[in-house]
Write a protein that holds these residues in place. Structure first.
Motif, PDB file in Angstrom:
ATOM      1  N   THR A  29       0.831  -1.192   0.000  1.00  0.00           N
ATOM      2  CA  THR A  29       0.000   0.000   0.000  1.00  0.00           C
ATOM      3  C   THR A  29       0.863   1.237   0.000  1.00  0.00           C
ATOM      4  O   THR A  29       1.761   1.381   0.809  1.00  0.00           O
ATOM      5  CB  THR A  29      -0.890   0.010   1.260  1.00  0.00           C
ATOM      6  OG1 THR A  29      -1.639  -1.189   1.284  1.00  0.00           O
ATOM      7  CG2 THR A  29      -1.824   1.197   1.247  1.00  0.00           C
ATOM      8  N   PRO A  30       0.692   2.159  -0.939  1.00  0.00           N
ATOM      9  CA  PRO A  30       1.521   3.354  -0.975  1.00  0.00           C
ATOM     10  C   PRO A  30       1.312   4.225   0.241  1.00  0.00           C
ATOM     11  O   PRO A  30       0.306   4.143   0.920  1.00  0.00           O
ATOM     12  CB  PRO A  30       1.066   4.050  -2.252  1.00  0.00           C
ATOM     13  CG  PRO A  30      -0.141   3.361  -2.718  1.00  0.00           C
ATOM     14  CD  PRO A  30      -0.287   2.095  -1.999  1.00  0.00           C
ATOM     15  N   LYS A  31       2.272   5.078   0.504  1.00  0.00           N
ATOM     16  CA  LYS A  31       2.236   5.913   1.703  1.00  0.00           C
ATOM     17  C   LYS A  31       1.456   7.208   1.495  1.00  0.00           C
ATOM     18  O   LYS A  31       1.259   7.962   2.423  1.00  0.00           O
ATOM     19  CB  LYS A  31       3.668   6.259   2.134  1.00  0.00           C
ATOM     20  CG  LYS A  31       4.581   5.048   2.314  1.00  0.00           C
ATOM     21  CD  LYS A  31       4.104   4.144   3.425  1.00  0.00           C
ATOM     22  CE  LYS A  31       5.071   2.989   3.659  1.00  0.00           C
ATOM     23  NZ  LYS A  31       4.613   2.069   4.715  1.00  0.00           N
TER      24      LYS A  31
ATOM     25  N   ARG B  23      -6.095  -1.969  15.568  1.00  0.00           N
ATOM     26  CA  ARG B  23      -7.410  -2.584  15.414  1.00  0.00           C
ATOM     27  C   ARG B  23      -8.128  -2.140  14.143  1.00  0.00           C
ATOM     28  O   ARG B  23      -9.262  -2.539  13.906  1.00  0.00           O
ATOM     29  CB  ARG B  23      -8.280  -2.234  16.622  1.00  0.00           C
ATOM     30  CG  ARG B  23      -7.738  -2.775  17.944  1.00  0.00           C
ATOM     31  CD  ARG B  23      -8.682  -2.426  19.064  1.00  0.00           C
ATOM     32  NE  ARG B  23      -8.222  -2.954  20.341  1.00  0.00           N
ATOM     33  CZ  ARG B  23      -8.872  -2.791  21.496  1.00  0.00           C
ATOM     34  NH1 ARG B  23     -10.016  -2.091  21.513  1.00  0.00           N
ATOM     35  NH2 ARG B  23      -8.399  -3.311  22.603  1.00  0.00           N
ATOM     36  N   ALA B  24      -7.477  -1.323  13.333  1.00  0.00           N
ATOM     37  CA  ALA B  24      -8.136  -0.750  12.158  1.00  0.00           C
ATOM     38  C   ALA B  24      -7.551  -1.316  10.872  1.00  0.00           C
ATOM     39  O   ALA B  24      -6.350  -1.617  10.791  1.00  0.00           O
ATOM     40  CB  ALA B  24      -8.004   0.770  12.166  1.00  0.00           C
ATOM     41  N   ASN B  25      -8.409  -1.455   9.867  1.00  0.00           N
ATOM     42  CA  ASN B  25      -7.975  -1.793   8.511  1.00  0.00           C
ATOM     43  C   ASN B  25      -7.760  -0.497   7.748  1.00  0.00           C
ATOM     44  O   ASN B  25      -8.599   0.408   7.766  1.00  0.00           O
ATOM     45  CB  ASN B  25      -9.043  -2.633   7.803  1.00  0.00           C
ATOM     46  CG  ASN B  25      -9.137  -4.031   8.376  1.00  0.00           C
ATOM     47  OD1 ASN B  25      -8.143  -4.610   8.794  1.00  0.00           O
ATOM     48  ND2 ASN B  25     -10.348  -4.581   8.400  1.00  0.00           N
ATOM     49  N   VAL B  26      -6.617  -0.404   7.058  1.00  0.00           N
ATOM     50  CA  VAL B  26      -6.266   0.822   6.362  1.00  0.00           C
ATOM     51  C   VAL B  26      -6.060   0.504   4.875  1.00  0.00           C
ATOM     52  O   VAL B  26      -5.333  -0.426   4.522  1.00  0.00           O
ATOM     53  CB  VAL B  26      -4.985   1.453   6.946  1.00  0.00           C
ATOM     54  CG1 VAL B  26      -4.605   2.706   6.159  1.00  0.00           C
ATOM     55  CG2 VAL B  26      -5.167   1.766   8.416  1.00  0.00           C
ATOM     56  N   TYR B  27      -6.718   1.291   4.040  1.00  0.00           N
ATOM     57  CA  TYR B  27      -6.611   1.149   2.592  1.00  0.00           C
ATOM     58  C   TYR B  27      -5.762   2.283   2.037  1.00  0.00           C
ATOM     59  O   TYR B  27      -5.643   3.343   2.657  1.00  0.00           O
ATOM     60  CB  TYR B  27      -8.002   1.174   1.945  1.00  0.00           C
ATOM     61  CG  TYR B  27      -8.894   0.033   2.379  1.00  0.00           C
ATOM     62  CD1 TYR B  27      -9.007  -1.110   1.607  1.00  0.00           C
ATOM     63  CD2 TYR B  27      -9.628   0.121   3.570  1.00  0.00           C
ATOM     64  CE1 TYR B  27      -9.827  -2.157   1.995  1.00  0.00           C
ATOM     65  CE2 TYR B  27     -10.446  -0.916   3.965  1.00  0.00           C
ATOM     66  CZ  TYR B  27     -10.546  -2.061   3.184  1.00  0.00           C
ATOM     67  OH  TYR B  27     -11.357  -3.098   3.582  1.00  0.00           O
ATOM     68  N   GLY B  28      -5.199   2.050   0.829  1.00  0.00           N
ATOM     69  CA  GLY B  28      -4.340   3.068   0.232  1.00  0.00           C
ATOM     70  C   GLY B  28      -4.830   3.533  -1.131  1.00  0.00           C
ATOM     71  O   GLY B  28      -5.896   3.114  -1.611  1.00  0.00           O
ATOM     72  N   ASP B  29      -4.037   4.371  -1.777  1.00  0.00           N
ATOM     73  CA  ASP B  29      -4.393   4.896  -3.092  1.00  0.00           C
ATOM     74  C   ASP B  29      -4.494   3.790  -4.140  1.00  0.00           C
ATOM     75  O   ASP B  29      -5.278   3.897  -5.098  1.00  0.00           O
ATOM     76  CB  ASP B  29      -3.352   5.920  -3.543  1.00  0.00           C
ATOM     77  CG  ASP B  29      -3.473   7.233  -2.788  1.00  0.00           C
ATOM     78  OD1 ASP B  29      -4.577   7.509  -2.279  1.00  0.00           O
ATOM     79  OD2 ASP B  29      -2.479   7.979  -2.705  1.00  0.00           O
ATOM     80  N   ALA B  30      -3.699   2.732  -3.971  1.00  0.00           N
ATOM     81  CA  ALA B  30      -3.763   1.621  -4.927  1.00  0.00           C
ATOM     82  C   ALA B  30      -5.120   0.932  -4.863  1.00  0.00           C
ATOM     83  O   ALA B  30      -5.649   0.475  -5.889  1.00  0.00           O
ATOM     84  CB  ALA B  30      -2.648   0.622  -4.650  1.00  0.00           C
TER      85      ALA B  30
END
Length: 314
Positions: free
Chosen positions: A4-6, A43-50
């Protein structure tokens, strides 16, 4: 996609808002393997630009008529390093306009004026169903016209006295026949041109780019062929129709009178398959003439045999 990009961080609700998809849809894509799993941060799911870019690609392919199964195959090929840029370019080329005609808009008042000045709700609904007109969201008095040429043809036919209902029936019949021609042209070009690009897996970027170039070159050929053949057929049949009407009033010379004879439909269809509809009348006439001559010869031969037998007896 390796990570996942920053540059972007989204909760699933934020990703849904940015992409236009629902939270439920995003989770369904993950379950089907269309969307990579998010990063786990505490505890969180994190999504990115991709993830956002992938959702937009899926939406674009769905809009172009691709199924989720075929989209998954394309995306898996991309993740395997085969590249998706060329494939998406080919998709864009095929999905692009196949005519240089541009859509236009028309108001309800203009539409009514072009078709006699009186509103016709049934004809309007039929035109929308056929796609001749498209409703503009939020504008009940305005319509999009995907093909102004097609609408102009309907206007001219109506002005010539053709009822709107008959125009709709004609368009439905014509559309079915044209779709058959389009399907045959695609089968022909697929077999002889595009088969090498349409294997079990998505083509490489180079193959897809070459196929897209071929689509651009071959795109006008279907219309040019149909235009030429339609012009030929119209000239042929219009001339015959005119001759038939003009000659109908002239008395036929003695010995050249004709009479209609009913033939079984199966017989007519068999003749059409054998020699084509255009040559069927001449074929049937020749066959009848041949049969008549054969029977005349049989009669003469039988009479000759009888006379010979009588001479021998006498």
């Amino acid at each position: 996609m390796s990570g996942t990009p920053k540059t972007g961080r989204y909760r699933i609700e934020d990703l849904a808002h940015a992409s236009g998809a629902t939270v439920r849809t995003i989770r369904a894509y993950q379950d089907r393997g269309l969307l990579p799993a998010p990063e786990r941060r505490g505890r969180a799911n994190v999504y990115g630009d991709a993830h956002l870019a992938r959702l937009r690609q899926i939406a674009d392919l769905l809009d172009r008529g691709y199924t989720l199964a075929s989209i998954k195959e394309l995306l898996e090929a991309w993740d395997a390093g085969r590249g998706l840029g060329g494939v998406l370019g080919l998709v864009t080329e095929v999905h692009g306009p196949w005519t240089d005609e541009h859509a236009a808009r028309i108001t309800r008042a203009e539409l009514d004026e072009r078709f006699g000045g009186s509103p016709d709700e049934a004809a309007l609904a039929e035109a929308v169903e056929l796609g001749v007109l498209e409703r503009v969201p939020g504008r009940d008095d305005e319509f999009l016209v995907p093909s102004p040429q097609e609408l102009s043809v309907a206007v001219e036919l109506y002005a010539a006295g053709v009822p709107l209902a008959a125009i709709s029936v004609h368009l439905r019949e014509l559309r079915g026949q044209v779709e058959h021609i389009a399907a045959r042209f695609l089968e022909f070009t697929t077999e002889h041109v595009f088969a090498r690009y349409l294997g079990d897996h998505p083509p490489t970027d180079a193959d897809a780019a070459e196929a897209a170039s071929l689509v651009r070159r071959l795109r006008p050929l279907a219309r040019q062929t149909v235009d030429a053949e339609l012009a030929r057929a119209m000239r042929l049949f219009a001339t015959r129709r005119l001759q038939r009407h003009l000659l109908a009033e002239d008395p036929e010379p003695e010995g050249e009178r004709t009479r209609s004879v009913r033939l079984p439909a199966d017989t007519i269809e068999a003749v059409h398959r054998l020699v084509g509809e255009e040559n069927a009348p001449a074929f049937i006439a020749a066959a009848a003439e041949r049969e008549l001559r054969a029977r005349t010869l049989d009669t003469l031969a039988a009479t000759h045999r009888q006379n010979t037998q009588l001479d021998q007896i006498g």
